[in-house]
Design an enzyme around this catalytic site. Structure first.
Site, PDB file in Angstrom:
ATOM      1  N   ARG A  65      71.285 110.943  67.037  1.00 22.81           N
ATOM      2  CA  ARG A  65      71.146 111.859  68.166  1.00 22.81           C
ATOM      3  C   ARG A  65      72.131 113.023  68.005  1.00 22.81           C
ATOM      4  O   ARG A  65      73.148 112.866  67.338  1.00 22.81           O
ATOM      5  CB  ARG A  65      71.557 111.105  69.429  1.00 22.81           C
ATOM      6  CG  ARG A  65      70.646 111.165  70.574  1.00 22.81           C
ATOM      7  CD  ARG A  65      71.291 110.371  71.700  1.00 22.81           C
ATOM      8  NE  ARG A  65      70.646 109.094  71.902  1.00 22.81           N
ATOM      9  CZ  ARG A  65      69.576 108.910  72.651  1.00 22.81           C
ATOM     10  NH1 ARG A  65      69.038 109.926  73.286  1.00 22.81           N
ATOM     11  NH2 ARG A  65      69.054 107.717  72.788  1.00 22.81           N
ATOM     12  N   GLY A  86      61.046  97.388  88.774  1.00 22.12           N
ATOM     13  CA  GLY A  86      62.355  96.916  88.309  1.00 22.12           C
ATOM     14  C   GLY A  86      63.427  97.948  88.613  1.00 22.12           C
ATOM     15  O   GLY A  86      63.289  98.765  89.539  1.00 22.12           O
ATOM     16  N   GLU A 132      65.375 102.937  91.072  1.00 20.26           N
ATOM     17  CA  GLU A 132      66.404 103.989  91.069  1.00 20.26           C
ATOM     18  C   GLU A 132      65.750 105.375  90.997  1.00 20.26           C
ATOM     19  O   GLU A 132      66.024 106.247  91.839  1.00 20.26           O
ATOM     20  CB  GLU A 132      67.367 103.802  89.898  1.00 20.26           C
ATOM     21  CG  GLU A 132      68.310 102.607  90.083  1.00 20.26           C
ATOM     22  CD  GLU A 132      69.386 102.524  89.010  1.00 20.26           C
ATOM     23  OE1 GLU A 132      69.453 103.396  88.117  1.00 20.26           O
ATOM     24  OE2 GLU A 132      70.176 101.550  89.048  1.00 20.26           O
ATOM     25  N   MET A 175      69.909  93.997  79.110  1.00 21.17           N
ATOM     26  CA  MET A 175      70.076  95.305  78.467  1.00 21.17           C
ATOM     27  C   MET A 175      70.934  96.172  79.371  1.00 21.17           C
ATOM     28  O   MET A 175      70.429  97.002  80.127  1.00 21.17           O
ATOM     29  CB  MET A 175      68.718  95.937  78.208  1.00 21.17           C
ATOM     30  CG  MET A 175      67.962  95.248  77.091  1.00 21.17           C
ATOM     31  SD  MET A 175      66.437  96.104  76.730  1.00 21.17           S
ATOM     32  CE  MET A 175      65.913  95.286  75.239  1.00 21.17           C
ATOM     33  N   ALA A 204      74.781  98.428  79.782  1.00 21.88           N
ATOM     34  CA  ALA A 204      75.817  99.129  79.026  1.00 21.88           C
ATOM     35  C   ALA A 204      77.104  98.313  78.958  1.00 21.88           C
ATOM     36  O   ALA A 204      77.735  98.226  77.893  1.00 21.88           O
ATOM     37  CB  ALA A 204      76.079 100.482  79.678  1.00 21.88           C
ATOM     38  N   HIS A 229      92.034  95.646 106.136  1.00 24.35           N
ATOM     39  CA  HIS A 229      91.168  95.975 107.265  1.00 24.35           C
ATOM     40  C   HIS A 229      91.383  97.437 107.665  1.00 24.35           C
ATOM     41  O   HIS A 229      92.522  97.886 107.730  1.00 24.35           O
ATOM     42  CB  HIS A 229      91.491  95.086 108.467  1.00 24.35           C
ATOM     43  CG  HIS A 229      90.708  95.448 109.684  1.00 24.35           C
ATOM     44  ND1 HIS A 229      89.383  95.101 109.832  1.00 24.35           N
ATOM     45  CD2 HIS A 229      91.052  96.164 110.786  1.00 24.35           C
ATOM     46  CE1 HIS A 229      88.946  95.576 110.989  1.00 24.35           C
ATOM     47  NE2 HIS A 229      89.935  96.225 111.589  1.00 24.35           N
TER      48      HIS A 229
END
Ligand code: FAD
Ligand code: NAI
Length: 466
Positions: free
Chosen positions: A37, A182, A187, A319, A321, A445
């Site tokens: 990459r 999933g 997300e 899977m 990170a 608290h």
């Protein structure tokens, strides 16, 4: 290339590979990392964890500015979406993170070999455009994963997108259909839903987030439903016709039955990821894969070929990170003769929706299947002062403890900032804490973490504030 001989050559510069390279360099090895990459950081930093969290954060702020501030006595007018601005925020965050890894490589004197690597022998890697390098100690395969394709649904990254395309849609689709309920589906579905898309999630199984605790799945479906997401559970997409006006999907009940059509402007395919080993030359060198295409490893990350190891998404396990990073550290330490180890039973999992989901350890379903007797303690955020003050009262913390020893076996959270709260439980469980240990630990608290303490008290039927 100035150097061609190294102690350790890591193929793949994602969280598994780059962290392994850094730890190996810290331990005195001469290290190279081969990454094809144009930026380091792998899937996670470039097209995964980091850009998705940048968009999640930005879209949460937009949503809050638009609808969420009136209850605090704040009047906001003229809130508008600047999508190019939001996308450039994400790109900037990605760039800062990936160049940060380049800096860490320089600091640790790790050579980044920019090109595709192919393993040609147990101690040599040929790097496209660079040449052959040797690894006297180890070659580490950390080549990660790629999107699992759905037969018959061709991803063009424009109207039918993977997560990568869904991170850079040029405009907000009116109708977004997500295939797969999933982590990615929820997300990225949340991101575009907050920005104005009508989101429909088509999930093959009869529940979303199928690997998480059943109660969490139910609660999240209810909460996301209230936010406007719609779900077609127990359904499979069997075809897609693309036209200039969008995509027509054919959806059938998973168990068989009459098909229906759903119209979408954009379709996100998020049915999982699969290990990536294309072009790596594993056949030639004889590295074995398992029946799911993952590189087969032993207890110390070793493949069947001496000198070649593998970590991260390309091997078994979740899977994630942080799992890849832990494996990278453990492997480097093992190579240095130390006792590197990863406790795969305690890898936390987080879904960065709003509210968030976080878990560590066993689910109720897993405990039941294993025949382990357990006690449950549960406490809602609604009964927590800090959550009320912040206006974020959805969700709960649930602690599962061994019925006879009280040892914490699993923790499941839905709520504000639980991505951070779960770390306390991961530490506690690493030290084999009991629910009583957590219940007797003083928590500040008013904090959200008091919900954890109360859940631990509830294991013994003595929660205080409910
Ligand atoms: P990768 O990060 O995939 O890195 C592998 C690298 O190897 C790639 O850069 C690739 O270019 C390179 N490579 C492959 N073959 C070669 C070769 N032959 N030569 C040279 N280079 C090669 N996980 C989390 O824990 N939290 C999250 O919030 C999260 N969010 C995510 C969101 C999305 C949209 C996606 C897609 C994933 C997300 N993940 C998240 C998962 C996470 O990205 C992966 O678990 C993690 O990146 C795996 O790290 P890795 O090092 O094993 O592989
Ligand atoms: P996933 O495995 O989380 O979810 C895939 C979903 O698709 C499952 O619910 C599955 O039942 C469903 N499915 C499978 N085939 C289907 C079909 N033909 N039709 C309809 N539904 C189908 O995979 P996802 O969301 O693609 O993410 C891949 C991986 O990336 C995750 O498993 C996770 O490891 C990682 N990730 C982690 C994140 C985090 O930690 N917050 C965020 C995003 C990704």
């Amino acid at each position: 290339m100035a150097e061609s001989t190294f102690d350790v050559v890591v193929v793949g510069g994602g969280p598994g590979g780059y962290v392994c390279a850094i730890r190996a360099a810290q331990l005195g090895f001469k290290v190279a990392c081969v990454e094809k990459r144009s930026a380091l950081g792998g899937t996670c930093l470039n097209v995964g964890c980091i850009p998705s969290k940048a968009l999640l954060a930005a879209s949460e702020k937009y949503e809050e500015a638009k609808h969420g501030l009136a209850k605090f006595g704040i009047k906001v007018g003229g809130v508008e979406l600047d999508l190019p601005g939001m996308l450039s925020h994400k790109d900037k965050v990605v760039k800062e993170n990936t160049t940060g890894i380049e800096f860490l490589f320089k600091k640790n004197k790790i050579a980044w070999l920019k090109g595709a690597g192919r393993i040609t022998a147990p101690n040599t890697v040929e790097v496209e455009g660079i040449g052959t390098v040797t690894a006297s100690k180890a070659i580490v395969i950390a080549t990660g994963s790629e999107v699992t394709p759905l037969p018959g649904i061709e991803i063009d990254e424009k109207t039918i997108v993977s997560s990568t395309g869904a991170l850079e849609l040029p405009e907000v689709p009116k109708r977004l259909v997500v295939i797969g309920g999933g982590v990615i589906g929820l997300e990225l579905g949340s991101v575009w839903g907050r920005l104005g898309a009508q989101v429909t999630v088509v999930e093959f199984l009869d529940r979303i987030l199928p690997t998480m605790d059943g109660e969490v799945s139910k609660q999240m479906q209810r909460i996301l439903g209230k936010q406007g997401m719609t779900f077609k559970l127990g359904s499979k997409v069997t075809g897609a016709k693309t036209a200039s006006s969008g995509v027509t999907l054919t959806v059938e009940p998973a168990a068989g039955g009459a098909a229906e059509e759903i119209e979408a402007d954009v379709v996100l395919v998020a049915i999982g990821r699969r290990p990536y080993v294309a072009g790596l030359g594993l056949d030639a060198v004889g590295v074995e894969l398992d029946n799911r295409g993952r590189v087969k490893i032993g207890k110390h990350f070793e493949t069947n070929v001496p000198g070649i190891y593998a970590i991260g998404d390309v091997v078994e396990g979740p899977m994630l990170a942080h799992k890849a990073e832990e494996e990278g550290v453990a492997l480097a330490e093992l190579l240095a003769g130390q006792a590197g180890h990863v406790n795969h039973d305690l890898v936390p999992g987080v879904v960065y929706t709003w509210p968030e989901v976080a878990a560590v350890g066993k689910t109720e379903e897993e405990l039941k299947a294993a025949g382990i007797a357990y006690k449950t303690g549960k406490f809602p955020f609604l009964a927590n002062g800090r959550a009320r003050a912040s206006g974020t009262t959805d969700g709960f913390v649930k602690i599962l403890a061994d019925a006879s020893t009280d040892k914490v076996l699993g923790v499941h959270m839905v709520g504000p900032n639980v991505s951070e709260m779960v770390a306390e439980l991961a530490v506690a469980m690493e030290f084999s804490a009991s629910a009583e240990d957590i219940a007797r630990t003083c928590h500040a608290h008013p904090t959200l973490s008091e919900v954890t303490k109360e859940a631990a008290l509830a294991v013994d039927g003595r929660a205080l504030h409910i």
